[in-house]
Write a protein that holds these residues in place. Structure first.
Motif, PDB file in Angstrom:
ATOM      1  N   HIS A 406      -0.710  10.933   1.474  1.00  0.00           N
ATOM      2  CA  HIS A 406      -1.690  10.442   0.514  1.00  0.00           C
ATOM      3  C   HIS A 406      -2.023   8.993   0.833  1.00  0.00           C
ATOM      4  N   VAL A 407      -3.159   8.549   0.317  1.00  0.00           N
ATOM      5  CA  VAL A 407      -3.532   7.150   0.464  1.00  0.00           C
ATOM      6  C   VAL A 407      -3.915   6.616  -0.907  1.00  0.00           C
ATOM      7  N   TYR A 408      -3.405   5.419  -1.224  1.00  0.00           N
ATOM      8  CA  TYR A 408      -3.701   4.736  -2.476  1.00  0.00           C
ATOM      9  C   TYR A 408      -4.495   3.473  -2.163  1.00  0.00           C
ATOM     10  N   PHE A 409      -5.631   3.288  -2.844  1.00  0.00           N
ATOM     11  CA  PHE A 409      -6.290   1.975  -2.847  1.00  0.00           C
ATOM     12  C   PHE A 409      -5.872   1.273  -4.134  1.00  0.00           C
ATOM     13  N   ILE A 410      -5.340   0.056  -4.002  1.00  0.00           N
ATOM     14  CA  ILE A 410      -4.789  -0.674  -5.141  1.00  0.00           C
ATOM     15  C   ILE A 410      -5.420  -2.047  -5.197  1.00  0.00           C
ATOM     16  N   ALA A 411      -5.934  -2.429  -6.357  1.00  0.00           N
ATOM     17  CA  ALA A 411      -6.552  -3.744  -6.561  1.00  0.00           C
ATOM     18  C   ALA A 411      -5.832  -4.463  -7.691  1.00  0.00           C
ATOM     19  N   ASN A 412      -5.449  -5.708  -7.427  1.00  0.00           N
ATOM     20  CA  ASN A 412      -4.789  -6.535  -8.435  1.00  0.00           C
ATOM     21  C   ASN A 412      -5.819  -7.422  -9.113  1.00  0.00           C
ATOM     22  N   HIS A 413      -6.298  -6.993 -10.258  1.00  0.00           N
ATOM     23  CA  HIS A 413      -7.290  -7.777 -11.000  1.00  0.00           C
ATOM     24  C   HIS A 413      -6.662  -8.499 -12.186  1.00  0.00           C
ATOM     25  N   SER A 414      -5.359  -8.744 -12.081  1.00  0.00           N
ATOM     26  CA  SER A 414      -4.707  -9.594 -13.067  1.00  0.00           C
ATOM     27  C   SER A 414      -4.809 -11.048 -12.605  1.00  0.00           C
ATOM     28  N   ASN A 416      -2.177 -12.803 -12.138  1.00  0.00           N
ATOM     29  CA  ASN A 416      -0.859 -13.115 -11.603  1.00  0.00           C
ATOM     30  C   ASN A 416      -0.620 -12.389 -10.289  1.00  0.00           C
ATOM     31  N   ALA A 417       0.172 -13.029  -9.424  1.00  0.00           N
ATOM     32  CA  ALA A 417       0.605 -12.369  -8.202  1.00  0.00           C
ATOM     33  C   ALA A 417       1.588 -11.258  -8.544  1.00  0.00           C
ATOM     34  N   ILE A 418       1.622 -10.232  -7.711  1.00  0.00           N
ATOM     35  CA  ILE A 418       2.518  -9.092  -7.893  1.00  0.00           C
ATOM     36  C   ILE A 418       3.444  -9.017  -6.693  1.00  0.00           C
ATOM     37  N   ASP A 419       4.728  -8.946  -6.943  1.00  0.00           N
ATOM     38  CA  ASP A 419       5.726  -8.821  -5.890  1.00  0.00           C
ATOM     39  C   ASP A 419       6.842  -7.945  -6.460  1.00  0.00           C
ATOM     40  N   GLN A 420       6.757  -6.633  -6.209  1.00  0.00           N
ATOM     41  CA  GLN A 420       7.645  -5.717  -6.910  1.00  0.00           C
ATOM     42  C   GLN A 420       7.771  -4.406  -6.150  1.00  0.00           C
ATOM     43  N   TRP A 421       8.797  -3.646  -6.503  1.00  0.00           N
ATOM     44  CA  TRP A 421       8.915  -2.277  -6.038  1.00  0.00           C
ATOM     45  C   TRP A 421       8.073  -1.391  -6.938  1.00  0.00           C
ATOM     46  N   THR A 422       7.267  -0.548  -6.314  1.00  0.00           N
ATOM     47  CA  THR A 422       6.320   0.282  -7.040  1.00  0.00           C
ATOM     48  C   THR A 422       6.591   1.753  -6.749  1.00  0.00           C
ATOM     49  N   SER A 423       6.752   2.546  -7.794  1.00  0.00           N
ATOM     50  CA  SER A 423       6.980   3.980  -7.630  1.00  0.00           C
ATOM     51  C   SER A 423       5.660   4.692  -7.366  1.00  0.00           C
ATOM     52  N   LEU A 424       5.699   5.678  -6.482  1.00  0.00           N
ATOM     53  CA  LEU A 424       4.544   6.504  -6.148  1.00  0.00           C
ATOM     54  C   LEU A 424       4.875   7.941  -6.518  1.00  0.00           C
ATOM     55  N   ASP A 425       4.025   8.560  -7.294  1.00  0.00           N
ATOM     56  CA  ASP A 425       4.323   9.913  -7.772  1.00  0.00           C
ATOM     57  C   ASP A 425       3.811  10.966  -6.801  1.00  0.00           C
ATOM     58  N   THR A 426       4.053  10.723  -5.519  1.00  0.00           N
ATOM     59  CA  THR A 426       3.783  11.701  -4.474  1.00  0.00           C
ATOM     60  C   THR A 426       4.963  11.681  -3.512  1.00  0.00           C
ATOM     61  N   GLN A 455       9.401   4.788  -3.411  1.00  0.00           N
ATOM     62  CA  GLN A 455       9.040   3.457  -3.878  1.00  0.00           C
ATOM     63  C   GLN A 455       8.679   2.583  -2.688  1.00  0.00           C
ATOM     64  N   ALA A 456       7.604   1.809  -2.857  1.00  0.00           N
ATOM     65  CA  ALA A 456       7.150   0.874  -1.828  1.00  0.00           C
ATOM     66  C   ALA A 456       7.164  -0.538  -2.394  1.00  0.00           C
ATOM     67  N   HIS A 457       7.462  -1.491  -1.538  1.00  0.00           N
ATOM     68  CA  HIS A 457       7.419  -2.899  -1.939  1.00  0.00           C
ATOM     69  C   HIS A 457       5.970  -3.364  -1.856  1.00  0.00           C
ATOM     70  N   LEU A 458       5.427  -3.767  -2.982  1.00  0.00           N
ATOM     71  CA  LEU A 458       4.025  -4.162  -3.083  1.00  0.00           C
ATOM     72  C   LEU A 458       3.950  -5.656  -3.364  1.00  0.00           C
ATOM     73  N   GLN A 459       3.184  -6.367  -2.541  1.00  0.00           N
ATOM     74  CA  GLN A 459       3.007  -7.811  -2.718  1.00  0.00           C
ATOM     75  C   GLN A 459       1.513  -8.116  -2.628  1.00  0.00           C
ATOM     76  N   LEU A 460       0.933  -8.522  -3.750  1.00  0.00           N
ATOM     77  CA  LEU A 460      -0.494  -8.823  -3.806  1.00  0.00           C
ATOM     78  C   LEU A 460      -0.718 -10.104  -4.594  1.00  0.00           C
ATOM     79  N   GLU A 461      -1.522 -11.003  -4.039  1.00  0.00           N
ATOM     80  CA  GLU A 461      -1.964 -12.153  -4.803  1.00  0.00           C
ATOM     81  C   GLU A 461      -2.965 -11.695  -5.865  1.00  0.00           C
ATOM     82  N   ALA A 462      -3.208 -12.531  -6.856  1.00  0.00           N
ATOM     83  CA  ALA A 462      -4.258 -12.237  -7.842  1.00  0.00           C
ATOM     84  C   ALA A 462      -5.582 -12.053  -7.102  1.00  0.00           C
TER      85      ALA A 462
END
Length: 661
Positions: A406-414, A416-426, A455-462
């Motif tokens: 699968h492929v996920y497109f993810i946009a951080n429109h908060s 705040n920066a995001i630096d976390q482990w993220t669960s994927l339901d696939t 789970q993937a480590h996701l790091q995105l600036e605002a």
């Protein structure tokens, strides 16, 4: 061939009375008092008007857009259509063209509205879902490429994969600046100063679209639109479904359900009565021409056509799962023989034998089932996936199925920066990160939770976005993704900045030097105050610094985009805050930093209006402001422009993202 949004009335046709009688089974001319609201029975009025509205919808979708598409095919064209604004079932009208097209308007935009276009494409197998992009994003010549990128992200997570800029007006070389302007911003053409850095935005869009046009939609829920509840209304006549006044969506149970699904990470498309009729069941999957769904969800509704209720029962009988949120419909739409049809509906629903299971009720029919109750409980009982990505505020996403994963497109429109482990339901054996802005790829930090969830480590600036591509065929190999963490205190870059104006107008201001960064428009130079274009900032600095494997240059405040080079190496183009680039290495002495900054055209257009220059000489709507009033920039304040800083250098500690395993 392109049909723009319905900004006109579609409420009658020469053959309307004949078509109405053929489709609804009675003569509308015998019910004109009810159609005009003059009946003493409001339900009578609503039923006749519902029939009137349904007939309009069928004529637009079947006899209008579908006929136009067939005609275009005969001439070798395909069609691109904006259904919104029409008084018809948007899902059917979008689907009647080859390319359904949405739009968003200024800050008055809603991803759930744009999902109508993408849903129609997904259900009916249209690979391209387009969007009119940039219309009235901001006032003329104040729009930034960063805001355009954020708008594109909203489109992408709504299911769009085919961007069209609006508007790119043709302008002959002989026309003085700003050339021939489209009445509605954004002016996406070479006369606008921001065009200098449009290649970076276009490259971003191209990378995103190349992925989003591949694979297949992967939404688990088909959310039924009970449009009969909209049409059963004693007020008004034709009902336009617009992208701006959205009471038709937001004040209905359908809109409330869609909002809840979106906010809690359940993936879904919308489906119409007509589209449901084309569905079948394979195994337990409910399939349309272009997508497959684990369930059909029917939000709370009062009215449902007999044919639709029978189809839902048939889908469940064949092995599918159908969910009714908090109960079954109890009434039918329309006027003719409605009492008899209401009894038939009651007979259908009463034939279903529901058994209580926990807090829901289940009717097992054939090899499938119908579940009714509270939405979350029903979805849990049906084992419908819920993506935990939605639990992070400001994080929006869309998921597609591709070969091998699968492929996920993810946009951080908060903010705040995001630096976390993220669960994927696939299911996944590994995850690759793709950065569509910079063209970088690498293997994400990856682990399985104690429950076996990927789970993937996701790091995105605002404001940043990325793709996560999962693999189910085994562990993925390759270079690890670099996760940046501060490795020390920031170092302020000081010295003499040399500023040279490169291109733009109306005139190039004089070059200057400064040790204090600030807006070039704040200088006591009339040419700088009215300038729209690009200037290069150059700084030489030494770096007898601590050792670090990687460095980050933070430009601070930039008005409004910047290309960055260090020691002759292109480090990329920054379109929005945070304006940062990563540097592979710093020389001990003699580093040369070059920053090309491009501003918007606001100060230049302000100057024209202050001097009374006649540049608004167009027919039709001419150039109006964002409120559709006469445009006048003469009283605008001067817009900050250039590199405002402060510019800092950060040492980084690079990790693979696996430290938290």
């Amino acid at each position: 061939m392109y049909h723009d949004s319905y900004e006109y009335n579609s409420n009658w046709s020469p053959s309307f009375l004949t078509e109405f009688e053929k489709r609804r089974g009675y003569q509308l001319q015998t019910e004109l008092p009810a159609l005009l609201g003059n009946s003493e029975d409001p339900d009578h009025v609503a039923r006749v008007k519902s029939d009137y509205r349904q007939t309009i919808s069928e004529l637009i979708a079947n006899d209008g857009i579908a006929t136009w598409t067939k005609w275009a095919h005969g001439l070798g064209f395909i069609t691109r259509n904006q259904a919104h604004g029409s008084p018809a079932n948007l899902l059917d009208v979008y689907a009647a063209a080859d390319v359904p097209e949405s739009e968003m308007f200024h800050t008055d935009r809603d991803i759930l509205v744009s999902k109508f276009a993408s849903s129609a494409g997904h259900v009916t197998g249209k690979n391209l879902i387009s969007a009119e992009t940039g219309t009235w994003l901001s006032e003329h010549f104040t729009e930034t490429l960063g805001a355009m990128k954020e708008l594109q992200d909203d489109m992408f997570v709504a299911g769009v994969n085919h961007i069209f800029y609006h508007g790119a007006a043709y302008s002959p070389d002989s026309a003085p600046w700003p050339g021939w302007c489209f009445y509605a911003a954004t002016e996406m053409n070479p006369r606008n100063p921001i065009w200098h850095d449009v290649p970076a935005l276009n490259a971003y869009a191209a990378r995103c679209q190349s992925i989003l046009q591949s694979g297949k939609p992967d939404n688990d829920i088909l959310l039924y639109w009970p449009i009969a509840d909209n049409w059963h209304d004693k007020e008004g006549l034709a009902q336009p479904f617009t992208v701006h006044q959205r009471e038709w969506l937001q004040k209905k149970s359908f809109g409330e359900t869609a909002k809840r699904l979106w906010e809690h990470g359940w993936s879904f498309d919308y489906g119409s009565d007509r589209q449901l009729m084309g569905m079948n069941v394979a195994g337990k999957s409910i399939q349309g021409a272009g997508a497959a769904y684990a369930t059909v969800v029917v939000p709370r509704c009062e009215h449902m056509p007999l044919e639709t209720m029978q189809k839902l029962i048939d889908l469940a009988t064949a092995g599918g799962t159908v969910i009714f949120e908090n109960g079954l419909p109890e009434d039918v739409p329309g006027w003719k023989d409605f009492e008899d049809r209401r009894k038939q509906l009651a007979a259908m629903t009463h034939s279903l034998e529901f058994a209580q299971q926990r807090v829901t009720q289940i009717a097992s029919i054939g090899t499938g089932r119908i579940i009714k109750g509270e939405l979350g409980d029903c979805l849990a009982l049906a084992h419908i996936r819920r993506e935990a990505l939605a639990d992070t505020p400001g994080l929006n996403f869309i998921r597609r199925a591709v070969d091998g994963g699968h492929v996920y497109f993810i946009a951080n429109h908060s903010a705040n920066a995001i630096d976390q482990w993220t669960s994927l339901d696939t299911p996944a054996a590994g995850v690759t990160i793709l950065d569509p802005m910079r063209g970088r790829t690498g293997l994400a930090g990856f682990r399985l939770s104690p429950a076996g969830v990927a789970q993937a480590h996701l790091q995105l600036e605002a404001g940043e976005s990325c793709f996560l591509q999962t693999s189910t065929s085994g562990p993925v190999t390759g270079q690890a993704w670099s996760y940046w963490k501060p490795g020390g205190k920031p170092i302020h870059l000081t010295g003499t900045w040399h500023v040279k104006f490169l291109q733009g107008g109306p005139d190039l201001p004089a070059d200057y030097q400064t040790e204090t960064l600030g807006s070039w428009a704040a200088r006591e130079d009339p040419a700088a105050q009215r300038f729209g274009g690009t200037a290069r900032y150059t700084l030489k600095f030494d770096a007898n610094l601590v050792q670090a494997p990687q460095w980050t240059i933070d430009l601070g405040t930039v008005c409004q985009s910047a290309r960055v080079r260090l020691n002759g190496t292109d480090l990329g183009t920054c379109l929005a805050a945070p304006f940062r680039v990563h540097v592979p290495g710093i020389l001990p002495t003699g580093n040369l930093l070059e920053v090309e900054v491009t501003n918007v055209g606001a100060n230049r257009i302000r100057d024209l209006d202050k001097r009374g220059v006649n540049w608004k000489y167009f027919n039709d709507a001419n150039v109006v402001n964002i409120d559709y009033k006469p445009f006048d920039a003469s009283n605008w304040p001067v817009t900050d422009s250039g590199l405002l800083g402060p510019v800092t250098l950060w040492p980084n500690a690079i990790t693979s993202g696996d430290e938290s395993k």
